[in-house]
Design a protein around this motif. Structure first.
Motif, PDB file in Angstrom:
ATOM      1  N   GLY A 199       7.290   4.150  13.953  1.00 56.45           N
ATOM      2  CA  GLY A 199       8.672   3.754  13.703  1.00 56.45           C
ATOM      3  C   GLY A 199       8.843   2.895  12.471  1.00 56.45           C
ATOM      4  N   ARG A 200       7.745   2.382  11.929  1.00 56.47           N
ATOM      5  CA  ARG A 200       7.818   1.540  10.727  1.00 56.47           C
ATOM      6  C   ARG A 200       7.121   2.200   9.531  1.00 56.47           C
ATOM      7  NH1 ARG A 200       5.220  -3.157  10.581  1.00 56.47           N
ATOM      8  NH2 ARG A 200       3.605  -2.573  12.092  1.00 56.47           N
ATOM      9  N   PHE A 201       6.060   2.949   9.790  1.00 54.56           N
ATOM     10  CA  PHE A 201       5.292   3.595   8.724  1.00 54.56           C
ATOM     11  C   PHE A 201       5.534   5.099   8.748  1.00 54.56           C
ATOM     12  CE2 PHE A 201       1.547   0.355   8.384  1.00 54.56           C
ATOM     13  CZ  PHE A 201       2.454  -0.673   8.257  1.00 54.56           C
ATOM     14  N   THR A 202       5.478   5.718   7.578  1.00 56.55           N
ATOM     15  CA  THR A 202       5.602   7.168   7.469  1.00 56.55           C
ATOM     16  C   THR A 202       4.544   7.693   6.520  1.00 56.55           C
ATOM     17  OG1 THR A 202       7.999   7.041   7.818  1.00 56.55           O
ATOM     18  CG2 THR A 202       7.113   9.082   6.893  1.00 56.55           C
ATOM     19  N   ILE A 203       3.754   8.631   7.005  1.00 55.02           N
ATOM     20  CA  ILE A 203       2.766   9.294   6.158  1.00 55.02           C
ATOM     21  C   ILE A 203       3.351  10.611   5.668  1.00 55.02           C
ATOM     22  CG2 ILE A 203       1.622  10.435   8.119  1.00 55.02           C
ATOM     23  CD1 ILE A 203      -1.034  10.081   6.590  1.00 55.02           C
ATOM     24  N   SER A 204       3.079  10.929   4.410  1.00 52.15           N
ATOM     25  CA  SER A 204       3.533  12.192   3.846  1.00 52.15           C
ATOM     26  C   SER A 204       2.534  12.638   2.793  1.00 52.15           C
ATOM     27  CB  SER A 204       4.931  12.046   3.238  1.00 52.15           C
ATOM     28  OG  SER A 204       4.915  11.109   2.176  1.00 52.15           O
ATOM     29  N   ARG A 205       2.661  13.867   2.374  1.00 52.54           N
ATOM     30  CA  ARG A 205       1.742  14.385   1.371  1.00 52.54           C
ATOM     31  C   ARG A 205       2.476  15.289   0.409  1.00 52.54           C
ATOM     32  NH1 ARG A 205      -2.842  17.330   4.434  1.00 52.54           N
ATOM     33  NH2 ARG A 205      -3.453  18.014   2.323  1.00 52.54           N
ATOM     34  N   ASP A 206       1.996  15.339  -0.811  1.00 47.26           N
ATOM     35  CA  ASP A 206       2.503  16.243  -1.830  1.00 47.26           C
ATOM     36  C   ASP A 206       1.299  17.052  -2.307  1.00 47.26           C
ATOM     37  OD1 ASP A 206       3.413  17.530  -4.104  1.00 47.26           O
ATOM     38  OD2 ASP A 206       4.688  15.870  -4.711  1.00 47.26           O
ATOM     39  N   ASN A 207       1.173  18.258  -1.786  1.00 46.53           N
ATOM     40  CA  ASN A 207      -0.003  19.063  -2.118  1.00 46.53           C
ATOM     41  C   ASN A 207      -0.025  19.443  -3.598  1.00 46.53           C
ATOM     42  OD1 ASN A 207      -0.997  18.874   0.459  1.00 46.53           O
ATOM     43  ND2 ASN A 207      -0.270  20.898   1.102  1.00 46.53           N
ATOM     44  N   ALA A 208       1.136  19.559  -4.211  1.00 39.59           N
ATOM     45  CA  ALA A 208       1.194  19.900  -5.637  1.00 39.59           C
ATOM     46  C   ALA A 208       0.640  18.762  -6.499  1.00 39.59           C
ATOM     47  CB  ALA A 208       2.623  20.216  -6.045  1.00 39.59           C
ATOM     48  N   LYS A 209       0.755  17.537  -6.005  1.00 42.11           N
ATOM     49  CA  LYS A 209       0.254  16.376  -6.751  1.00 42.11           C
ATOM     50  C   LYS A 209      -1.062  15.859  -6.199  1.00 42.11           C
ATOM     51  CE  LYS A 209       4.803  14.704  -8.199  1.00 42.11           C
ATOM     52  NZ  LYS A 209       5.759  13.576  -8.181  1.00 42.11           N
ATOM     53  N   SER A 210      -1.584  16.522  -5.174  1.00 44.81           N
ATOM     54  CA  SER A 210      -2.834  16.081  -4.545  1.00 44.81           C
ATOM     55  C   SER A 210      -2.785  14.604  -4.164  1.00 44.81           C
ATOM     56  CB  SER A 210      -4.027  16.344  -5.470  1.00 44.81           C
ATOM     57  OG  SER A 210      -4.183  17.724  -5.721  1.00 44.81           O
ATOM     58  N   THR A 211      -1.685  14.229  -3.571  1.00 47.58           N
ATOM     59  CA  THR A 211      -1.457  12.816  -3.247  1.00 47.58           C
ATOM     60  C   THR A 211      -0.917  12.678  -1.820  1.00 47.58           C
ATOM     61  OG1 THR A 211      -1.019  12.298  -5.566  1.00 47.58           O
ATOM     62  CG2 THR A 211      -0.260  10.703  -3.924  1.00 47.58           C
ATOM     63  N   VAL A 212      -1.413  11.683  -1.141  1.00 40.75           N
ATOM     64  CA  VAL A 212      -0.899  11.321   0.177  1.00 40.75           C
ATOM     65  C   VAL A 212      -0.285   9.925   0.067  1.00 40.75           C
ATOM     66  CG1 VAL A 212      -3.153  10.441   0.950  1.00 40.75           C
ATOM     67  CG2 VAL A 212      -1.432  11.116   2.643  1.00 40.75           C
ATOM     68  N   TYR A 213       0.787   9.716   0.807  1.00 42.69           N
ATOM     69  CA  TYR A 213       1.530   8.463   0.743  1.00 42.69           C
ATOM     70  C   TYR A 213       1.597   7.809   2.115  1.00 42.69           C
ATOM     71  CZ  TYR A 213       3.199  10.758  -3.515  1.00 42.69           C
ATOM     72  OH  TYR A 213       3.273  11.413  -4.719  1.00 42.69           O
ATOM     73  N   LEU A 214       1.772   6.511   2.087  1.00 43.17           N
ATOM     74  CA  LEU A 214       2.062   5.772   3.307  1.00 43.17           C
ATOM     75  C   LEU A 214       3.208   4.830   2.991  1.00 43.17           C
ATOM     76  CD1 LEU A 214       1.172   5.339   6.272  1.00 43.17           C
ATOM     77  CD2 LEU A 214      -0.108   3.339   5.456  1.00 43.17           C
ATOM     78  N   GLN A 215       4.385   5.172   3.476  1.00 38.75           N
ATOM     79  CA  GLN A 215       5.551   4.308   3.319  1.00 38.75           C
ATOM     80  C   GLN A 215       5.542   3.307   4.464  1.00 38.75           C
ATOM     81  OE1 GLN A 215       8.013   4.207   0.872  1.00 38.75           O
ATOM     82  NE2 GLN A 215       8.640   2.345   1.937  1.00 38.75           N
ATOM     83  N   MET A 216       5.529   2.035   4.118  1.00 36.48           N
ATOM     84  CA  MET A 216       5.443   0.973   5.110  1.00 36.48           C
ATOM     85  C   MET A 216       6.700   0.121   5.034  1.00 36.48           C
ATOM     86  SD  MET A 216       1.439  -0.089   4.687  1.00 36.48           S
ATOM     87  CE  MET A 216       1.688  -0.856   3.093  1.00 36.48           C
ATOM     88  N   ASN A 217       7.477   0.147   6.087  1.00 41.11           N
ATOM     89  CA  ASN A 217       8.710  -0.623   6.157  1.00 41.11           C
ATOM     90  C   ASN A 217       8.608  -1.689   7.235  1.00 41.11           C
ATOM     91  OD1 ASN A 217       9.864   1.105   4.209  1.00 41.11           O
ATOM     92  ND2 ASN A 217      10.608   2.486   5.797  1.00 41.11           N
ATOM     93  N   ASN A 218       9.487  -2.666   7.138  1.00 36.53           N
ATOM     94  CA  ASN A 218       9.539  -3.736   8.129  1.00 36.53           C
ATOM     95  C   ASN A 218       8.144  -4.317   8.384  1.00 36.53           C
ATOM     96  OD1 ASN A 218      10.765  -5.470   9.923  1.00 36.53           O
ATOM     97  ND2 ASN A 218      10.723  -4.008  11.628  1.00 36.53           N
ATOM     98  N   LEU A 219       7.483  -4.651   7.324  1.00 34.35           N
ATOM     99  CA  LEU A 219       6.113  -5.158   7.429  1.00 34.35           C
ATOM    100  C   LEU A 219       6.076  -6.505   8.141  1.00 34.35           C
ATOM    101  CD1 LEU A 219       4.979  -4.031   3.909  1.00 34.35           C
ATOM    102  CD2 LEU A 219       3.764  -3.467   6.021  1.00 34.35           C
ATOM    103  N   ILE A 220       4.988  -6.698   8.871  1.00 33.12           N
ATOM    104  CA  ILE A 220       4.761  -7.949   9.596  1.00 33.12           C
ATOM    105  C   ILE A 220       3.405  -8.518   9.180  1.00 33.12           C
ATOM    106  CG2 ILE A 220       6.220  -7.254  11.539  1.00 33.12           C
ATOM    107  CD1 ILE A 220       3.707  -6.490  13.053  1.00 33.12           C
ATOM    108  N   PRO A 221       3.177  -9.808   9.369  1.00 32.39           N
ATOM    109  CA  PRO A 221       1.883 -10.384   8.962  1.00 32.39           C
ATOM    110  C   PRO A 221       0.672  -9.673   9.555  1.00 32.39           C
ATOM    111  CG  PRO A 221       3.460 -12.129   9.347  1.00 32.39           C
ATOM    112  CD  PRO A 221       4.136 -10.854   9.768  1.00 32.39           C
ATOM    113  N   ALA A 222       0.811  -9.113  10.760  1.00 30.07           N
ATOM    114  CA  ALA A 222      -0.307  -8.408  11.394  1.00 30.07           C
ATOM    115  C   ALA A 222      -0.696  -7.141  10.642  1.00 30.07           C
ATOM    116  CB  ALA A 222       0.041  -8.075  12.844  1.00 30.07           C
ATOM    117  N   ASP A 223       0.141  -6.702   9.706  1.00 28.79           N
ATOM    118  CA  ASP A 223      -0.187  -5.523   8.891  1.00 28.79           C
ATOM    119  C   ASP A 223      -1.113  -5.876   7.728  1.00 28.79           C
ATOM    120  OD1 ASP A 223       3.205  -4.442   9.294  1.00 28.79           O
ATOM    121  OD2 ASP A 223       1.439  -3.706  10.369  1.00 28.79           O
TER     122      ASP A 223
END
Length: 125
Positions: free
Chosen positions: A65-89
C-alpha cells in the motif's frame, strides 16, 4: 551481469523516493526482479518482486500500500516507488534478478542469482 541501483537518499517521514535499478549483460525481459533491504546486524528482508511480464507483483506486508514495484523492459530498469516513508524503512536497498523463480521462492533472497550494490535510504522522524 550488472545491476546498478540508485535513487536512495535522506527523506523526512511521510516523504517519497523512487529507486531505480538498471541492468546490463542479461536479457532483461526474461528475469524476475526483486527489491530487498538490510539494516546492519539484521537479516536481509524481502520488500517487493515482479514477474517477467510485470503482470504480477509481490510485496512484504510492511510496505504493501506504500511501495510500488514496476519495470520497463525497454530500458532494462526496475523501479521501486516508495511513498509515505517511515523511519522503519531506513535500510540499504538492493535489487536482485533471477531467471527461474516460483511463487514460493520469489520472496527468498537466496533464490536470486544476481545482486546490485545497494543504495542507502534514510528516513528521519
Amino acid at each position: 551481469v550488472q545491476l546498478q541501483a540508485s535513487g536512495g537518499g535522506l527523506v523526512q517521514a511521510g516523504g517519497s523516493l523512487r529507486l531505480s535499478c538498471a541492468a546490463s549483460g542479461l536479457t532483461f525481459s526474461r528475469y524476475y526482479l526483486g527489491w530487498f533491504r538490510q539494516v546492519p546486524g539484521k537479516e536481509r528482508e524481502f520488500v517487493a518482486a515482479i514477474r517477467r511480464s510485470g503482470g504480477s507483483t509481490y510485496y512484504a506486508e510492511s510496505v504493501k500500500g506504500r511501495f510500488t514495484i514496476s519495470r520497463d523492459n525497454a530500458k532494462s530498469t526496475v523501479y521501486l516507488q516508495m511513498n509515505n516513508l517511515i523511519p522503519a524503512d531506513t535500510a540499504v536497498y538492493y535489487c536482485a534478478a533471477d531467471r527461474e523463480l516460483i511463487i514460493t521462492t520469489i520472496r527468498i533472497g537466496a533464490s536470486y542469482d544476481y545482486w546490485g550494490q545497494g543504495t542507502q535510504v534514510t528516513v528521519s522522524s
